[in-house]
Design a protein around this motif. Structure first.
Motif, short mmCIF file in Angstrom:
data_model
loop_
_atom_site.label_atom_id
_atom_site.label_comp_id
_atom_site.label_asym_id
_atom_site.label_seq_id
_atom_site.Cartn_x
_atom_site.Cartn_y
_atom_site.Cartn_z
N THR A 119 0.82 -1.26 -0.05
CA THR A 119 0.00 -0.05 0.08
C THR A 119 0.96 1.20 -0.08
OG1 THR A 119 -0.14 0.18 2.39
CG2 THR A 119 -1.64 -1.32 1.25
N GLN A 120 2.04 0.90 0.06
CA GLN A 120 3.06 2.35 0.15
C GLN A 120 3.68 2.38 -1.23
OE1 GLN A 120 4.49 -0.23 3.58
NE2 GLN A 120 4.44 1.75 4.79
N ARG A 121 3.50 2.98 -2.00
CA ARG A 121 4.19 3.32 -3.40
C ARG A 121 5.27 3.98 -3.25
NH1 ARG A 121 1.04 5.31 -8.82
NH2 ARG A 121 0.16 3.44 -8.38
N MET A 122 6.43 3.31 -3.89
CA MET A 122 7.97 4.21 -3.79
C MET A 122 8.10 4.07 -2.27
SD MET A 122 8.18 4.25 -7.11
CE MET A 122 9.92 5.36 -7.07
N GLY A 207 5.31 -3.01 -9.59
CA GLY A 207 6.36 -3.12 -8.82
C GLY A 207 7.62 -2.57 -9.72
N THR A 208 8.72 -2.82 -9.38
CA THR A 208 10.13 -1.95 -9.90
C THR A 208 10.91 -3.12 -10.61
OG1 THR A 208 10.24 -0.62 -8.23
CG2 THR A 208 12.20 -0.74 -9.44
N LEU A 209 10.88 -3.12 -11.89
CA LEU A 209 11.61 -3.99 -12.85
C LEU A 209 13.03 -3.88 -12.46
CD1 LEU A 209 12.00 -5.68 -15.07
CD2 LEU A 209 12.11 -3.86 -16.59
N THR A 210 13.89 -4.97 -12.09
CA THR A 210 15.27 -4.83 -11.96
C THR A 210 15.79 -5.87 -12.86
OG1 THR A 210 14.68 -4.41 -9.50
CG2 THR A 210 17.02 -4.99 -10.17
N LEU A 211 16.73 -5.69 -13.29
CA LEU A 211 17.72 -6.61 -14.10
C LEU A 211 18.79 -7.26 -13.12
CD1 LEU A 211 18.57 -7.69 -17.12
CD2 LEU A 211 20.25 -5.66 -17.12
N ALA A 212 18.82 -8.60 -13.38
CA ALA A 212 19.47 -9.33 -12.10
C ALA A 212 20.98 -8.98 -12.18
CB ALA A 212 19.14 -10.77 -12.64
N GLY A 236 15.12 1.70 -11.65
CA GLY A 236 14.67 3.13 -11.46
C GLY A 236 13.31 3.40 -11.98
N GLU A 237 12.40 2.50 -12.39
CA GLU A 237 11.24 2.87 -12.57
C GLU A 237 10.26 1.66 -12.23
OE1 GLU A 237 8.69 4.01 -16.73
OE2 GLU A 237 10.75 3.13 -16.78
N SER A 238 9.08 2.15 -11.78
CA SER A 238 8.00 1.06 -11.40
C SER A 238 6.97 1.16 -12.46
CB SER A 238 7.61 1.39 -10.17
OG SER A 238 6.73 2.85 -10.09
N MET A 239 6.29 0.07 -12.59
CA MET A 239 5.12 0.29 -13.70
C MET A 239 4.33 -1.15 -13.26
SD MET A 239 7.09 -1.21 -16.96
CE MET A 239 7.45 0.38 -17.49
N THR A 240 3.18 -0.86 -13.96
CA THR A 240 2.11 -2.00 -13.67
C THR A 240 2.30 -3.33 -14.48
OG1 THR A 240 0.52 -1.68 -15.63
CG2 THR A 240 0.11 -0.60 -13.42
N ARG A 241 1.75 -4.57 -14.36
CA ARG A 241 2.15 -5.73 -15.16
C ARG A 241 1.78 -5.52 -16.72
NH1 ARG A 241 2.30 -10.05 -11.37
NH2 ARG A 241 2.23 -11.81 -12.76
N LEU A 242 0.80 -4.87 -16.94
CA LEU A 242 0.43 -4.44 -18.25
C LEU A 242 1.51 -3.66 -18.91
CD1 LEU A 242 -1.38 -5.10 -20.68
CD2 LEU A 242 -3.03 -3.16 -19.59
N GLU A 243 1.72 -2.59 -18.24
CA GLU A 243 2.88 -1.81 -18.72
C GLU A 243 3.98 -2.24 -19.07
OE1 GLU A 243 1.21 2.43 -16.45
OE2 GLU A 243 2.57 1.28 -15.76
N LEU A 244 4.54 -3.35 -18.17
CA LEU A 244 5.73 -4.01 -18.39
C LEU A 244 5.37 -4.80 -19.61
CD1 LEU A 244 8.49 -4.79 -17.37
CD2 LEU A 244 7.61 -6.35 -15.75
N ASP A 280 1.19 -3.22 -4.57
CA ASP A 280 1.93 -2.31 -5.23
C ASP A 280 3.55 -2.14 -4.41
OD1 ASP A 280 3.72 0.01 -6.10
OD2 ASP A 280 2.11 1.32 -6.16
N THR A 281 4.25 -2.81 -4.86
CA THR A 281 5.73 -3.13 -4.10
C THR A 281 6.73 -2.17 -4.88
OG1 THR A 281 6.39 -4.92 -5.37
CG2 THR A 281 5.13 -5.37 -3.32
N SER A 282 6.38 -1.11 -5.44
CA SER A 282 7.33 -0.05 -6.16
C SER A 282 8.36 0.52 -4.97
CB SER A 282 6.69 1.10 -6.80
OG SER A 282 5.66 1.53 -6.25
N LEU A 283 9.47 0.43 -5.28
CA LEU A 283 10.62 0.91 -4.64
C LEU A 283 11.17 2.18 -5.09
CD1 LEU A 283 12.56 -2.12 -3.53
CD2 LEU A 283 10.55 -1.29 -2.33
N ASP A 284 11.77 3.25 -4.03
CA ASP A 284 12.44 4.41 -4.36
C ASP A 284 13.87 4.07 -3.97
OD1 ASP A 284 13.83 6.82 -3.80
OD2 ASP A 284 11.85 7.85 -3.92
N ALA A 285 14.71 3.89 -4.80
CA ALA A 285 16.28 3.97 -4.78
C ALA A 285 16.97 5.07 -4.65
CB ALA A 285 16.51 2.84 -5.59
N THR A 286 16.50 6.27 -4.28
CA THR A 286 17.28 7.62 -4.30
C THR A 286 18.57 7.38 -3.48
OG1 THR A 286 15.36 8.77 -5.21
CG2 THR A 286 17.21 9.96 -4.41
N TYR A 287 18.07 7.16 -2.47
CA TYR A 287 19.27 7.01 -1.37
C TYR A 287 20.38 6.02 -1.92
CZ TYR A 287 22.00 5.68 2.84
OH TYR A 287 23.02 5.50 3.63
#
Length: 315
Positions: A119-122, A207-212, A236-244, A280-287
């Motif tokens: 429930t906590q986007r980014m 969620g946030t797509l991440t290349l392994a 560095g970017e989150s999106m929905t399943r359909l967008e992905l 919604d498990t999108s993450l912010d990785a700014t730090y």
């Protein structure tokens, strides 16, 4: 670097990046599956549930860093056998942290975006975790144990992991209720001219797509920069399943008209019944980006690199 779960998706990418890009000397623990032929790293069978085996193995290799990638990713199994789940995530982390402290190594735990309830986007590196399923709970307990007992530690939370399974390149990766392997599964189906159904309903919808391989790069940077604390080792970017799915079709130059939206596969829905899934498990990785001097790739960049890796067999 001592890597647990070296033949898993994250583990084999940590190995490949550490060895090929950073010329690291690596030892990998193995469990059920063993690589065929000669390897460019040391490896051995280690039962991570056995404290004595863990301590003896780490003492023998005497690493500068331990990266704990091994994971029991069968959620229904850890619900049926909670003691096994606890051993696999919590006790293994306890034993490896003890071993790291003894030999003076940095201990890095691979954790997950599922430490959040969806429930906590980014969510940021300092957002308090609040898992809604047993897997997320085990990850939070392991994170907390490491922070409380580790002399030199870091947590690397990953998300939506997609990539080449270098240890098992012929393994068929399929869609699941999370976003791991999603782009690979979509590219395979669309590349064969088959429809690809994006699941909706009780799934991780954003969620946030991440290349392994980028996880591997960030892990090595944590080691090289002597990083400590919690990091979001993700894209560095989150999106929905359909967008992905649509972004995957674009990156691989495939027919997006073959993309459908529909319910979760009945077999998967039955298998996962009763297990809460964060939406919604999108993450912010700014730090993390600032600490590691690393710019997380956006989805288009990550998917372009994924295509290159799948087509060339090179990172």
């Amino acid at each position: 670097i001592y890597v647990t779960g070296g033949t898993g998706m994250v583990g084999c990418n940590v190995l490949k990046v550490a060895i090929e890009r950073h010329q690291a000397h690596v030892f990998a623990t193995l469990h059920r599956w063993r690589p065929a032929g000669p390897q460019d790293y040391e490896h051995g069978i280690v039962d991570l549930h056995d404290r004595d085996q863990v301590l003896q193995s780490v003492r023998a290799f005497a690493p500068d860093a331990i990266v704990h990638c091994a994971a029991l990713l069968d959620l229904p199994l850890i619900y049926r056998d909670r003691a096994l789940g606890w051993q696999s995530y919590v006790e293994s982390t306890r034993f490896l942290t003890e071993a790291a402290n003894e030999v003076g190594a940095k201990m890095i735990l691979i954790s997950s975006d599922w430490v959040f309830d969806g429930t906590q986007r980014m969510a940021t590196e300092t957002t308090p975790p609040n898992p809604i399923n047993y897997y997320g709970l085990l990850k939070v307990v392991a994170e907390t144990l490491l922070a409380a007992t580790g002399d030199d530690w870091a947590v690397a939370r990953v998300a939506g992991v997609n990539g080449v399974h270098w240890a098992r390149p012929d393994l068929t990766l399929t869609q699941n209720v999370g976003l791991g392997n999603f782009a690979v599964a979509a590219a395979r189906a669309l590349g064969q001219g088959q429809p690809f159904t994006v699941w909706e309903g009780e799934v991780n919808t954003r969620g946030t797509l991440t290349l392994a391989s980028e996880i591997g790069e960030m892990i090595v940077r944590i080691v090289e920069r002597d990083g400590r604390g919690i990091y979001h080792c993700c894209g560095g970017e989150s999106m929905t399943r359909l967008e992905l799915a649509r972004a995957t079709a674009s990156a691989f130059e495939l027919d997006a008209d073959l993309i459908r939206v529909g319910p979760v596969d009945p077999a998967e829905a039955s298998n996962m019944r009763g297990i809460p899934i964060p939406r919604d498990t999108s993450l912010d990785a700014t730090y993390t980006a600032g600490q590691l001097a690393y710019r997380p790739p956006n989805a288009a960049e990550a998917l372009a690199k994924l295509r290159q890796q799948m087509e060339t067999g090179e990172i």
